[in-house]
Motif scaffolding. Structure first.
Motif, PDB file in Angstrom:
ATOM      1  N   LEU A  69      10.849  -0.515   1.424  1.00  7.52           N
ATOM      2  CA  LEU A  69      11.435   0.802   1.150  1.00  7.52           C
ATOM      3  C   LEU A  69      10.313   1.774   0.821  1.00  7.52           C
ATOM      4  O   LEU A  69       9.276   1.377   0.293  1.00  7.52           O
ATOM      5  CB  LEU A  69      12.370   0.744  -0.067  1.00  7.52           C
ATOM      6  N   SER A  70      10.554   3.030   1.099  1.00  5.36           N
ATOM      7  CA  SER A  70       9.617   4.059   0.652  1.00  5.36           C
ATOM      8  C   SER A  70      10.426   5.277   0.209  1.00  5.36           C
ATOM      9  O   SER A  70      11.537   5.499   0.688  1.00  5.36           O
ATOM     10  CB  SER A  70       8.616   4.432   1.739  1.00  5.36           C
ATOM     11  N   MET A  71       9.859   6.006  -0.726  1.00  9.38           N
ATOM     12  CA  MET A  71      10.571   7.139  -1.305  1.00  9.38           C
ATOM     13  C   MET A  71       9.562   8.193  -1.741  1.00  9.38           C
ATOM     14  O   MET A  71       8.493   7.884  -2.234  1.00  9.38           O
ATOM     15  CB  MET A  71      11.383   6.663  -2.519  1.00  9.38           C
ATOM     16  N   SER A  72       9.961   9.418  -1.556  1.00  9.67           N
ATOM     17  CA  SER A  72       9.150  10.532  -2.012  1.00  9.67           C
ATOM     18  C   SER A  72       9.962  11.280  -3.064  1.00  9.67           C
ATOM     19  O   SER A  72      11.166  11.469  -2.904  1.00  9.67           O
ATOM     20  CB  SER A  72       8.829  11.397  -0.805  1.00  9.67           C
ATOM     21  N   GLY A  73       9.323  11.661  -4.152  1.00  9.65           N
ATOM     22  CA  GLY A  73      10.054  12.351  -5.214  1.00  9.65           C
ATOM     23  C   GLY A  73       9.161  12.694  -6.379  1.00  9.65           C
ATOM     24  O   GLY A  73       8.014  13.073  -6.193  1.00  9.65           O
ATOM     25  N   ARG A  74       9.688  12.533  -7.594  1.00 11.60           N
ATOM     26  CA  ARG A  74       8.946  12.853  -8.809  1.00 11.60           C
ATOM     27  C   ARG A  74       8.899  11.659  -9.741  1.00 11.60           C
ATOM     28  O   ARG A  74       9.865  10.929  -9.875  1.00 11.60           O
ATOM     29  CB  ARG A  74       9.598  14.025  -9.536  1.00 11.60           C
ATOM     30  N   THR A 174      17.850  -3.300  -3.813  1.00 10.74           N
ATOM     31  CA  THR A 174      16.706  -4.000  -3.221  1.00 10.74           C
ATOM     32  C   THR A 174      15.764  -4.529  -4.298  1.00 10.74           C
ATOM     33  O   THR A 174      15.312  -5.678  -4.219  1.00 10.74           O
ATOM     34  CB  THR A 174      15.946  -3.065  -2.251  1.00 10.74           C
ATOM     35  N   LEU A 175      15.459  -3.712  -5.300  1.00 11.60           N
ATOM     36  CA  LEU A 175      14.568  -4.159  -6.380  1.00 11.60           C
ATOM     37  C   LEU A 175      15.172  -5.325  -7.152  1.00 11.60           C
ATOM     38  O   LEU A 175      14.491  -6.327  -7.407  1.00 11.60           O
ATOM     39  CB  LEU A 175      14.268  -3.005  -7.342  1.00 11.60           C
ATOM     40  N   ASN A 176      16.450  -5.222  -7.518  1.00 11.23           N
ATOM     41  CA  ASN A 176      17.082  -6.314  -8.278  1.00 11.23           C
ATOM     42  C   ASN A 176      17.190  -7.591  -7.447  1.00 11.23           C
ATOM     43  O   ASN A 176      17.000  -8.691  -7.976  1.00 11.23           O
ATOM     44  CB  ASN A 176      18.441  -5.874  -8.827  1.00 11.23           C
ATOM     45  N   ASP A 177      17.461  -7.481  -6.143  1.00 12.50           N
ATOM     46  CA  ASP A 177      17.463  -8.671  -5.268  1.00 12.50           C
ATOM     47  C   ASP A 177      16.078  -9.300  -5.220  1.00 12.50           C
ATOM     48  O   ASP A 177      15.929 -10.522  -5.294  1.00 12.50           O
ATOM     49  CB  ASP A 177      17.921  -8.310  -3.851  1.00 12.50           C
ATOM     50  N   MET A 178      15.065  -8.460  -5.104  1.00 12.07           N
ATOM     51  CA  MET A 178      13.685  -8.950  -5.060  1.00 12.07           C
ATOM     52  C   MET A 178      13.306  -9.634  -6.382  1.00 12.07           C
ATOM     53  O   MET A 178      12.671 -10.684  -6.390  1.00 12.07           O
ATOM     54  CB  MET A 178      12.749  -7.775  -4.775  1.00 12.07           C
ATOM     55  N   ILE A 179      13.717  -9.055  -7.504  1.00 11.70           N
ATOM     56  CA  ILE A 179      13.429  -9.622  -8.818  1.00 11.70           C
ATOM     57  C   ILE A 179      14.122 -10.962  -8.980  1.00 11.70           C
ATOM     58  O   ILE A 179      13.513 -11.947  -9.424  1.00 11.70           O
ATOM     59  CB  ILE A 179      13.843  -8.636  -9.936  1.00 11.70           C
ATOM     60  N   ASN A 180      15.392 -11.035  -8.605  1.00  7.24           N
ATOM     61  CA  ASN A 180      16.134 -12.288  -8.691  1.00  7.24           C
ATOM     62  C   ASN A 180      15.518 -13.365  -7.814  1.00  7.24           C
ATOM     63  O   ASN A 180      15.426 -14.535  -8.208  1.00  7.24           O
ATOM     64  CB  ASN A 180      17.605 -12.082  -8.321  1.00  7.24           C
ATOM     65  N   LYS A 181      15.069 -12.988  -6.620  1.00  9.13           N
ATOM     66  CA  LYS A 181      14.435 -13.932  -5.709  1.00  9.13           C
ATOM     67  C   LYS A 181      13.122 -14.437  -6.301  1.00  9.13           C
ATOM     68  O   LYS A 181      12.828 -15.636  -6.266  1.00  9.13           O
ATOM     69  CB  LYS A 181      14.185 -13.268  -4.355  1.00  9.13           C
ATOM     70  N   THR A 182      12.335 -13.535  -6.889  1.00  6.28           N
ATOM     71  CA  THR A 182      11.060 -13.908  -7.494  1.00  6.28           C
ATOM     72  C   THR A 182      11.286 -14.850  -8.678  1.00  6.28           C
ATOM     73  O   THR A 182      10.566 -15.846  -8.851  1.00  6.28           O
ATOM     74  CB  THR A 182      10.284 -12.653  -7.964  1.00  6.28           C
ATOM     75  N   GLU A 183      12.303 -14.565  -9.513  1.00  5.43           N
ATOM     76  CA  GLU A 183      12.594 -15.424 -10.656  1.00  5.43           C
ATOM     77  C   GLU A 183      13.076 -16.791 -10.216  1.00  5.43           C
ATOM     78  O   GLU A 183      12.734 -17.802 -10.820  1.00  5.43           O
ATOM     79  CB  GLU A 183      13.652 -14.752 -11.563  1.00  5.43           C
ATOM     80  N   THR A 184      13.892 -16.834  -9.160  1.00  2.00           N
ATOM     81  CA  THR A 184      14.407 -18.107  -8.639  1.00  2.00           C
ATOM     82  C   THR A 184      13.262 -18.950  -8.098  1.00  2.00           C
ATOM     83  O   THR A 184      13.182 -20.159  -8.360  1.00  2.00           O
ATOM     84  CB  THR A 184      15.448 -17.855  -7.528  1.00  2.00           C
ATOM     85  N   GLU A 185      12.351 -18.340  -7.366  1.00  4.73           N
ATOM     86  CA  GLU A 185      11.202 -19.077  -6.815  1.00  4.73           C
ATOM     87  C   GLU A 185      10.276 -19.532  -7.912  1.00  4.73           C
ATOM     88  O   GLU A 185       9.670 -20.602  -7.836  1.00  4.73           O
ATOM     89  CB  GLU A 185      10.452 -18.191  -5.804  1.00  4.73           C
ATOM     90  N   GLY A 186      10.145 -18.715  -8.971  1.00  4.10           N
ATOM     91  CA  GLY A 186       9.264 -19.076 -10.097  1.00  4.10           C
ATOM     92  C   GLY A 186       9.827 -20.215 -10.927  1.00  4.10           C
ATOM     93  O   GLY A 186       9.089 -20.954 -11.587  1.00  4.10           O
ATOM     94  N   ALA A 187      11.154 -20.407 -10.907  1.00  2.00           N
ATOM     95  CA  ALA A 187      11.796 -21.461 -11.694  1.00  2.00           C
ATOM     96  C   ALA A 187      11.642 -22.832 -11.042  1.00  2.00           C
ATOM     97  O   ALA A 187      11.846 -23.852 -11.668  1.00  2.00           O
ATOM     98  CB  ALA A 187      13.275 -21.144 -11.897  1.00  2.00           C
TER      99      ALA A 187
END
Length: 188
Positions: A69-74, A174-187
Motif C-alpha cells: 500500500l502507499s499513501m500520501s497525506g500528513r 492490511t496493517l492488522n492482517d500483516m501484524i497478525n501474520k507476523t505474530e503467528t509466524e513468530g509464535a
C-alpha cells in the motif's frame, strides 16, 4: 448671546494622544509575547531532552520489497501509546509534516519532506486503528489513522491523515492482517 454661540464657545479641542504611553504598551506586549514564545520553545527542547533515552529511528532497508500500500497525506505526530496528549518530540517525531507512507513486507516507510524520515520494521508494528485525535490535532471520528509500534522499550502511537480519507479503512485492515501474520509466524 444666542444659544447657538454659547454651544460653540463651550466646545473643547480633542484630547492629544499620549504616544509615549501607547508605544510603551506596544513594546511591553511585544516583550510579553516574545517571553511566552521563548518559554514554549524551551519546554519543547526540555521534552526532547527528557525523551533522550529513545533510540535512533531506524532507516528503511535498501530493498524493502514491493509496496503493498502507499499513501500520501500528513503526519500529525507521535505520542506514548494510549496517552494521546503525551507528545514525543525526540528525533523529530513531534514535527508535523507532509508524509508519504509505503507499506511493504519489511515494514512501514514514512518519508517526510523537510523532516526526519523513519521506518517501522514489520516486527515492531503492534496495531492500526482509526481514531479522532492525537496531541494537538482533533478530527471527526475515524478521521485519523493511528499506527501503534514498538521502539526501544516504548509503545508509540503515530497519527496520519491521508489526502483521501477513504483509504484509511484499507490501511487498518492490511496493517492488522500483516501484524497478525507476523505474530503467528513468530509464535512457531
Amino acid at each position: 448671546m444666542t444659544p447657538v454661540l454659547l454651544l460653540a464657545a463651550e466646545k473643547e479641542s480633542a484630547e492629544v494622544t499620549d504616544w509615549a504611553a501607547r508605544i510603551g504598551w506596544v513594546v511591553g506586549l511585544a516583550l510579553f509575547v516574545a517571553l511566552v514564545y521563548w518559554l514554549m520553545r524551551e519546554g519543547w527542547k526540555w521534552r526532547g531532552t527528557l525523551q533522550g533515552d529513545l533510540p535512533e529511528l531506524p532507516s528503511a532497508p535498501d530493498d524493502p520489497g514491493p509496496a503493498r500500500l502507499s499513501m500520501s497525506g500528513r503526519y500529525h505526530g507521535s505520542t506514548t501509546a494510549g496517552q494521546w496528549l503525551d507528545r514525543i518530540v525526540a528525533h523529530g517525531l513531534g514535527t508535523r509534516s507532509r508524509a508519504e507512507l509505503t507499506l511493504t513486507d519489511a515494514g512501514l516507510d514514512v518519508v517526510r519532506p523537510g523532516a526526519n524520515d523513519f521506518f517501522v520494521p514489520a516486527h515492531a508494528l503492534r496495531e492500526a486503528r482509526l481514531d479522532k485525535g492525537i496531541a494537538g490535532k482533533v478530527l471527526t471520528e475515524g478521521g485519523l489513522l493511528v499506527v501503534t509500534w514498538e521502539h526501544g522499550d516504548r509503545l508509540i502511537d503515530s497519527g496520519f491523515r491521508s489526502d483521501h480519507a477513504a483509504e484509511h479503512n484499507e490501511w487498518v485492515e492490511t496493517l492488522n492482517d500483516m501484524i497478525n501474520k507476523t505474530e503467528t509466524e513468530g509464535a512457531r
